[in-house]
Scaffold this motif. Structure first.
Motif, short mmCIF file in Angstrom:
data_model
loop_
_atom_site.label_atom_id
_atom_site.label_comp_id
_atom_site.label_asym_id
_atom_site.label_seq_id
_atom_site.Cartn_x
_atom_site.Cartn_y
_atom_site.Cartn_z
N THR A 153 46.15 -41.47 6.10
CA THR A 153 45.41 -42.67 6.50
C THR A 153 43.93 -42.36 6.69
OG1 THR A 153 47.37 -43.53 7.63
CG2 THR A 153 45.26 -44.54 8.18
N ILE A 162 40.75 -47.49 1.46
CA ILE A 162 41.45 -48.45 2.30
C ILE A 162 40.49 -48.92 3.40
CG2 ILE A 162 42.41 -46.64 3.77
CD1 ILE A 162 44.84 -48.41 4.22
N ALA A 164 39.83 -52.22 6.51
CA ALA A 164 40.40 -53.34 7.27
C ALA A 164 39.78 -54.63 6.75
CB ALA A 164 40.10 -53.17 8.75
N ALA A 168 44.25 -59.13 5.94
CA ALA A 168 45.27 -58.13 6.30
C ALA A 168 45.41 -58.02 7.81
CB ALA A 168 44.90 -56.77 5.72
N THR A 169 44.30 -58.14 8.53
CA THR A 169 44.34 -58.05 9.99
C THR A 169 45.08 -59.23 10.59
OG1 THR A 169 42.25 -56.82 10.01
CG2 THR A 169 42.96 -57.82 12.08
N PHE A 172 48.68 -58.60 10.05
CA PHE A 172 49.07 -57.52 10.95
C PHE A 172 49.27 -58.04 12.37
CE2 PHE A 172 47.47 -54.48 14.12
CZ PHE A 172 48.41 -53.48 13.99
N TYR A 228 48.22 -48.99 9.78
CA TYR A 228 47.11 -49.95 9.65
C TYR A 228 46.36 -50.06 10.97
CZ TYR A 228 44.45 -54.06 8.36
OH TYR A 228 43.41 -54.92 8.10
N VAL A 231 43.80 -47.55 10.91
CA VAL A 231 42.66 -47.98 10.10
C VAL A 231 41.71 -48.83 10.95
CG1 VAL A 231 41.92 -49.38 8.12
CG2 VAL A 231 43.92 -47.89 7.93
#
Length: 277
Positions: A153, A162, A164, A168-169, A172, A228, A231
Protein backbone atom coordinates in the motif's frame (compact mmCIF):
# COMPACT_ATOMS: atom_id res chain seq x y z
CA UNK A 1 -10.46 14.86 1.45
CA UNK A 2 -12.24 13.34 4.42
CA UNK A 3 -10.66 10.41 6.21
CA UNK A 4 -12.32 7.65 8.14
CA UNK A 5 -9.62 7.61 10.81
CA UNK A 6 -10.91 9.70 13.75
CA UNK A 7 -7.33 10.45 14.76
CA UNK A 8 -6.98 12.58 11.62
CA UNK A 9 -10.62 13.64 11.29
CA UNK A 10 -10.68 15.63 14.53
CA UNK A 11 -7.29 17.27 14.06
CA UNK A 12 -7.20 20.67 12.30
CA UNK A 13 -3.59 20.01 11.25
CA UNK A 14 -4.70 17.53 8.59
CA UNK A 15 -7.71 19.46 7.35
CA UNK A 16 -7.98 20.62 3.74
CA UNK A 17 -10.38 23.39 4.80
CA UNK A 18 -8.86 26.71 3.71
CA UNK A 19 -10.03 28.64 6.78
CA UNK A 20 -8.43 26.09 9.09
CA UNK A 21 -5.24 26.12 7.03
CA UNK A 22 -5.06 29.91 7.16
CA UNK A 23 -5.45 29.82 10.93
CA UNK A 24 -2.65 27.27 11.26
CA UNK A 25 -0.33 29.22 9.02
CA UNK A 26 -1.02 32.48 10.83
CA UNK A 27 0.26 30.90 14.04
CA UNK A 28 3.82 30.87 12.68
CA UNK A 29 6.20 33.62 13.67
CA UNK A 30 6.08 36.73 11.52
CA UNK A 31 8.72 39.42 11.11
CA UNK A 32 7.70 43.07 11.16
CA UNK A 33 9.69 45.06 8.66
CA UNK A 34 7.93 48.41 8.92
CA UNK A 35 10.53 50.14 11.12
CA UNK A 36 13.67 48.44 9.75
CA UNK A 37 16.52 50.34 8.15
CA UNK A 38 17.84 49.53 4.68
CA UNK A 39 20.84 47.73 6.19
CA UNK A 40 18.62 45.65 8.44
CA UNK A 41 16.39 44.70 5.53
CA UNK A 42 19.44 43.68 3.49
CA UNK A 43 20.68 41.46 6.34
CA UNK A 44 17.20 39.98 6.76
CA UNK A 45 16.82 38.95 3.13
CA UNK A 46 20.35 37.55 2.94
CA UNK A 47 19.57 35.00 5.65
CA UNK A 48 18.94 31.49 4.22
CA UNK A 49 15.33 30.34 4.16
CA UNK A 50 14.18 28.57 7.29
CA UNK A 51 13.76 24.82 7.04
CA UNK A 52 10.67 23.02 8.41
CA UNK A 53 12.75 22.04 11.46
CA UNK A 54 13.62 25.68 12.11
CA UNK A 55 9.95 26.68 11.97
CA UNK A 56 8.83 23.66 14.06
CA UNK A 57 6.79 22.23 11.18
CA UNK A 58 5.96 18.64 10.25
CA UNK A 59 8.34 16.80 7.95
CA UNK A 60 8.11 13.31 6.53
CA UNK A 61 11.38 12.34 8.21
CA UNK A 62 10.37 13.54 11.67
CA UNK A 63 6.91 11.98 11.35
CA UNK A 64 8.46 8.67 10.30
CA UNK A 65 10.68 8.71 13.39
CA UNK A 66 7.62 9.20 15.60
CA UNK A 67 5.81 6.35 13.85
CA UNK A 68 8.79 4.00 14.25
CA UNK A 69 9.19 4.89 17.94
CA UNK A 70 5.48 4.25 18.51
CA UNK A 71 5.64 0.83 16.84
CA UNK A 72 8.76 -0.13 18.80
CA UNK A 73 6.83 0.62 22.02
CA UNK A 74 3.88 -1.36 20.64
CA UNK A 75 6.14 -4.36 19.96
CA UNK A 76 7.57 -4.19 23.47
CA UNK A 77 4.01 -4.18 24.81
CA UNK A 78 3.16 -7.13 22.55
CA UNK A 79 6.06 -9.08 24.07
CA UNK A 80 4.64 -8.41 27.54
CA UNK A 81 1.18 -9.52 26.39
CA UNK A 82 2.67 -12.65 24.84
CA UNK A 83 4.17 -13.78 28.15
CA UNK A 84 1.28 -12.49 30.28
CA UNK A 85 -1.86 -13.00 28.14
CA UNK A 86 -4.08 -12.53 31.22
CA UNK A 87 -3.42 -8.79 30.80
CA UNK A 88 -5.12 -8.71 27.37
CA UNK A 89 -8.63 -7.89 28.61
CA UNK A 90 -7.69 -5.04 30.98
CA UNK A 91 -5.29 -3.73 28.32
CA UNK A 92 -8.14 -3.69 25.79
CA UNK A 93 -10.27 -1.58 28.15
CA UNK A 94 -7.46 0.84 29.01
CA UNK A 95 -6.47 1.04 25.34
CA UNK A 96 -10.03 1.95 24.35
CA UNK A 97 -10.08 4.76 26.93
CA UNK A 98 -6.68 6.06 25.82
CA UNK A 99 -7.79 5.94 22.19
CA UNK A 100 -10.79 8.16 23.00
CA UNK A 101 -8.58 10.56 24.95
CA UNK A 102 -6.11 10.82 22.05
CA UNK A 103 -8.92 11.29 19.54
CA UNK A 104 -10.71 14.06 21.42
CA UNK A 105 -7.63 15.84 22.78
CA UNK A 106 -7.16 19.10 20.87
CA UNK A 107 -3.38 18.95 20.83
CA UNK A 108 -1.54 15.62 20.72
CA UNK A 109 0.41 14.41 23.72
CA UNK A 110 3.47 12.22 23.03
CA UNK A 111 3.09 10.56 26.44
CA UNK A 112 -0.54 9.60 25.76
CA UNK A 113 0.26 8.31 22.26
CA UNK A 114 3.13 6.16 23.55
CA UNK A 115 0.98 4.96 26.47
CA UNK A 116 -1.64 3.86 23.95
CA UNK A 117 1.05 2.08 21.94
CA UNK A 118 2.25 0.15 25.02
CA UNK A 119 -1.23 -0.84 26.21
CA UNK A 120 -2.46 -1.73 22.73
CA UNK A 121 0.66 -3.83 22.27
CA UNK A 122 -0.19 -5.82 25.40
CA UNK A 123 -3.68 -6.45 24.03
CA UNK A 124 -2.36 -7.51 20.62
CA UNK A 125 0.21 -9.81 22.21
CA UNK A 126 -2.38 -11.43 24.47
CA UNK A 127 -4.95 -12.00 21.72
CA UNK A 128 -2.21 -13.38 19.45
CA UNK A 129 -1.28 -15.99 22.08
CA UNK A 130 -4.92 -17.10 22.17
CA UNK A 131 -4.97 -17.69 18.40
CA UNK A 132 -1.48 -19.21 18.37
CA UNK A 133 -2.47 -21.78 21.00
CA UNK A 134 -5.31 -22.98 18.77
CA UNK A 135 -3.61 -22.58 15.39
CA UNK A 136 0.20 -22.95 15.72
CA UNK A 137 2.12 -20.73 13.32
CA UNK A 138 -0.74 -18.30 12.74
CA UNK A 139 1.07 -15.41 14.45
CA UNK A 140 3.95 -15.44 11.96
CA UNK A 141 1.47 -15.68 9.07
CA UNK A 142 -0.53 -12.71 10.36
CA UNK A 143 2.57 -10.57 10.92
CA UNK A 144 3.92 -11.33 7.45
CA UNK A 145 0.51 -10.68 5.90
CA UNK A 146 0.26 -7.32 7.65
CA UNK A 147 3.77 -6.28 6.59
CA UNK A 148 3.00 -7.22 2.97
CA UNK A 149 -0.26 -5.25 2.87
CA UNK A 150 1.29 -2.17 4.53
CA UNK A 151 4.40 -2.34 2.33
CA UNK A 152 2.47 -2.75 -0.93
CA UNK A 153 0.00 0.00 0.00
CA UNK A 154 2.79 2.42 0.90
CA UNK A 155 4.74 1.60 -2.28
CA UNK A 156 1.68 2.16 -4.47
CA UNK A 157 0.90 5.44 -2.70
CA UNK A 158 4.46 6.78 -2.97
CA UNK A 159 4.63 5.81 -6.66
CA UNK A 160 1.36 7.63 -7.30
CA UNK A 161 -0.39 4.51 -8.61
CA UNK A 162 -3.06 4.69 -5.94
CA UNK A 163 -4.70 7.82 -4.56
CA UNK A 164 -7.69 8.64 -2.38
CA UNK A 165 -10.61 9.88 -4.49
CA UNK A 166 -13.89 11.41 -3.39
CA UNK A 167 -15.98 8.65 -4.98
CA UNK A 168 -13.89 5.82 -3.53
CA UNK A 169 -13.91 7.49 -0.12
CA UNK A 170 -17.70 7.79 -0.15
CA UNK A 171 -18.04 4.09 -1.00
CA UNK A 172 -15.50 3.29 1.71
CA UNK A 173 -17.36 5.30 4.35
CA UNK A 174 -20.66 3.58 3.47
CA UNK A 175 -18.94 0.20 3.71
CA UNK A 176 -17.44 1.18 7.06
CA UNK A 177 -20.86 2.09 8.44
CA UNK A 178 -22.28 -1.22 7.23
CA UNK A 179 -19.37 -3.15 8.71
CA UNK A 180 -19.73 -1.26 11.98
CA UNK A 181 -23.42 -2.18 12.24
CA UNK A 182 -22.63 -5.82 11.41
CA UNK A 183 -19.87 -5.94 14.06
CA UNK A 184 -22.20 -4.45 16.68
CA UNK A 185 -24.93 -7.00 15.93
CA UNK A 186 -22.36 -9.79 15.96
CA UNK A 187 -21.03 -8.65 19.34
CA UNK A 188 -24.54 -8.50 20.84
CA UNK A 189 -25.32 -12.03 19.60
CA UNK A 190 -22.12 -13.36 21.16
CA UNK A 191 -22.52 -11.42 24.43
CA UNK A 192 -26.12 -12.59 24.89
CA UNK A 193 -25.30 -16.20 24.09
CA UNK A 194 -27.51 -16.33 21.01
CA UNK A 195 -24.42 -17.39 19.08
CA UNK A 196 -21.93 -19.28 21.22
CA UNK A 197 -19.17 -19.43 18.61
CA UNK A 198 -16.19 -17.16 19.31
CA UNK A 199 -16.55 -15.67 15.82
CA UNK A 200 -20.32 -15.26 15.97
CA UNK A 201 -21.83 -14.75 12.53
CA UNK A 202 -18.36 -15.22 11.06
CA UNK A 203 -18.32 -18.81 12.30
CA UNK A 204 -16.96 -21.46 9.97
CA UNK A 205 -19.96 -23.55 11.03
CA UNK A 206 -22.37 -21.21 9.21
CA UNK A 207 -21.87 -21.57 5.42
CA UNK A 208 -23.51 -18.77 3.43
CA UNK A 209 -22.49 -18.72 -0.22
CA UNK A 210 -21.65 -22.05 -1.83
CA UNK A 211 -20.61 -23.46 1.53
CA UNK A 212 -18.27 -20.52 2.22
CA UNK A 213 -18.69 -18.97 5.70
CA UNK A 214 -19.72 -15.31 5.90
CA UNK A 215 -16.51 -14.50 7.78
CA UNK A 216 -14.35 -15.81 4.94
CA UNK A 217 -16.31 -13.65 2.48
CA UNK A 218 -16.10 -10.56 4.67
CA UNK A 219 -12.43 -11.05 5.61
CA UNK A 220 -10.80 -10.04 2.30
CA UNK A 221 -13.25 -7.15 1.87
CA UNK A 222 -12.45 -5.77 5.32
CA UNK A 223 -8.71 -6.15 4.68
CA UNK A 224 -9.15 -4.11 1.49
CA UNK A 225 -11.04 -1.51 3.54
CA UNK A 226 -8.18 -1.36 6.05
CA UNK A 227 -5.67 -0.97 3.20
CA UNK A 228 -7.69 1.92 1.76
CA UNK A 229 -7.84 3.42 5.24
CA UNK A 230 -4.02 3.39 5.16
CA UNK A 231 -4.14 5.30 1.87
CA UNK A 232 -6.34 7.92 3.54
CA UNK A 233 -3.91 8.07 6.47
CA UNK A 234 -0.93 8.59 4.16
CA UNK A 235 -2.88 11.26 2.31
CA UNK A 236 -3.64 13.04 5.60
CA UNK A 237 0.04 13.04 6.54
CA UNK A 238 0.91 14.44 3.13
CA UNK A 239 -1.67 17.19 3.65
CA UNK A 240 -0.27 18.00 7.10
CA UNK A 241 3.27 18.35 5.77
CA UNK A 242 2.24 20.44 2.74
CA UNK A 243 0.05 22.74 4.86
CA UNK A 244 2.83 23.38 7.36
CA UNK A 245 1.23 21.75 10.39
CA UNK A 246 3.15 22.00 13.66
CA UNK A 247 5.68 19.25 14.32
CA UNK A 248 3.76 18.03 17.38
CA UNK A 249 1.03 16.74 15.07
CA UNK A 250 3.44 14.08 13.87
CA UNK A 251 2.33 12.22 17.02
CA UNK A 252 -1.25 12.37 15.78
CA UNK A 253 -0.06 10.77 12.55
CA UNK A 254 1.75 8.05 14.51
CA UNK A 255 -1.38 7.35 16.54
CA UNK A 256 -3.59 7.21 13.45
CA UNK A 257 -1.27 4.83 11.60
CA UNK A 258 -1.10 2.57 14.67
CA UNK A 259 -4.89 2.37 14.89
CA UNK A 260 -5.19 1.34 11.25
CA UNK A 261 -2.32 -1.17 11.27
CA UNK A 262 -3.58 -2.87 14.45
CA UNK A 263 -7.04 -3.12 12.89
CA UNK A 264 -5.50 -4.61 9.74
CA UNK A 265 -3.46 -7.13 11.76
CA UNK A 266 -6.48 -8.30 13.77
CA UNK A 267 -8.57 -8.75 10.61
CA UNK A 268 -5.83 -10.79 8.94
CA UNK A 269 -5.45 -12.85 12.12
CA UNK A 270 -9.18 -13.55 12.22
CA UNK A 271 -9.36 -14.47 8.53
CA UNK A 272 -6.45 -16.88 8.87
CA UNK A 273 -8.10 -18.50 11.89
CA UNK A 274 -11.32 -19.04 9.95
CA UNK A 275 -9.42 -20.54 7.04
CA UNK A 276 -7.46 -22.82 9.37
CA UNK A 277 -10.69 -24.05 10.93
Amino acid sequence: MATSNPAFNRSPAFSSNRDVVAKLQSSSASVKTENMTAAQLTDLYSVPSATPSDTDRMTYEDTMVKIVVSFVILLVGAAVGWFFPVLALPAAIVGFVLALVNIFKKKPSPALVLSYAAVEGIFVGGITVFFESRFPGIAVQAVLGTLVVVGVTLALFVSGKIRASKRATKVFLIAMIGYGVFSLINFILIATGVNSDAFGLRSAEIPILGGIPLGVILGPLVIIMAAYSLVLDFDSIKTGVQRGAQRIYGWTAAFGIMVTVVWLYLEILRLLALLRR
